[in-house]
Design a protein around this motif. Sequence first.
Motif, mmCIF file in Angstrom:
data_model
loop_
_atom_site.group_PDB
_atom_site.id
_atom_site.type_symbol
_atom_site.label_atom_id
_atom_site.label_comp_id
_atom_site.label_asym_id
_atom_site.label_seq_id
_atom_site.Cartn_x
_atom_site.Cartn_y
_atom_site.Cartn_z
ATOM 1 N N LYS A 139 0.838 -1.203 0.000
ATOM 2 C CA LYS A 139 0.000 0.000 0.000
ATOM 3 C C LYS A 139 0.875 1.256 0.000
ATOM 4 O O LYS A 139 0.627 2.208 -0.748
ATOM 5 C CB LYS A 139 -0.922 -0.013 1.222
ATOM 6 N N VAL A 140 1.924 1.249 0.808
ATOM 7 C CA VAL A 140 2.848 2.387 0.867
ATOM 8 C C VAL A 140 3.504 2.606 -0.488
ATOM 9 O O VAL A 140 3.582 3.735 -0.982
ATOM 10 C CB VAL A 140 3.916 2.157 1.961
ATOM 11 N N LEU A 141 3.980 1.527 -1.101
ATOM 12 C CA LEU A 141 4.641 1.644 -2.411
ATOM 13 C C LEU A 141 3.699 2.186 -3.476
ATOM 14 O O LEU A 141 4.096 2.998 -4.313
ATOM 15 C CB LEU A 141 5.232 0.299 -2.833
ATOM 16 N N GLU A 142 2.453 1.762 -3.459
ATOM 17 C CA GLU A 142 1.491 2.266 -4.447
ATOM 18 C C GLU A 142 1.184 3.745 -4.213
ATOM 19 O O GLU A 142 1.035 4.503 -5.165
ATOM 20 C CB GLU A 142 0.207 1.427 -4.462
ATOM 21 N N GLN A 143 1.108 4.152 -2.949
ATOM 22 C CA GLN A 143 0.896 5.575 -2.655
ATOM 23 C C GLN A 143 2.089 6.397 -3.134
ATOM 24 O O GLN A 143 1.919 7.486 -3.693
ATOM 25 C CB GLN A 143 0.655 5.779 -1.156
ATOM 26 N N GLU A 144 3.288 5.873 -2.901
ATOM 27 C CA GLU A 144 4.481 6.567 -3.389
ATOM 28 C C GLU A 144 4.492 6.611 -4.913
ATOM 29 O O GLU A 144 4.882 7.615 -5.512
ATOM 30 C CB GLU A 144 5.744 5.894 -2.854
ATOM 31 N N ALA A 145 4.049 5.530 -5.549
ATOM 32 C CA ALA A 145 4.037 5.464 -7.018
ATOM 33 C C ALA A 145 3.161 6.558 -7.610
ATOM 34 O O ALA A 145 3.521 7.155 -8.636
ATOM 35 C CB ALA A 145 3.570 4.090 -7.482
ATOM 36 N N VAL A 146 2.040 6.840 -7.000
ATOM 37 C CA VAL A 146 1.144 7.893 -7.495
ATOM 38 C C VAL A 146 1.867 9.234 -7.477
ATOM 39 O O VAL A 146 1.817 9.999 -8.444
ATOM 40 C CB VAL A 146 -0.149 7.953 -6.647
#
Length: 144
Positions: free
Chosen positions: A39-46
């Motif tokens: 979840k953290v990585l996807e938020q960072e990806a955005v």
Amino acid sequence: MPAWIQTGFSEYAKRMPPEARIELIELKPEDRASKQVAKVLEQEAVRIEAALPKSAVRVVLDERGAKVNTVQLAEWLKQWMADGVNPCFMIGSADGLAPSLKASADKTIALSGCTLPHGMVRIMLTEQLYRAWSINQNHPYHRE
């Protein structure tokens, strides 16, 4: 980042000429408290996607990426400059980069087979870009 990271990065970035200027876009990592890594990585990806120029050549740095030497990097740099494209090198946070960002990469490279702290990678990448530029300019910085 500790001051020594900024000092190391700045030392090599300031050596680059205006036509090969290095611009650092640093994003604050997501808060990891009570969140799953994915979840953290996807938020960072955005946030990373929003910061990337649309026409950029995307280069992910990952220890599992293709091994690249300085001469290869010099060739890529020469071609990118000739084509007028901007490479964007993505260095992940403590947990790396989201799979979606890795999948969107034009190139995935490793500066080392070792897992390195992202601050150290910043310095190493900047030095290697300066070294690649010096090779292309026949500058004596690089020695075989």
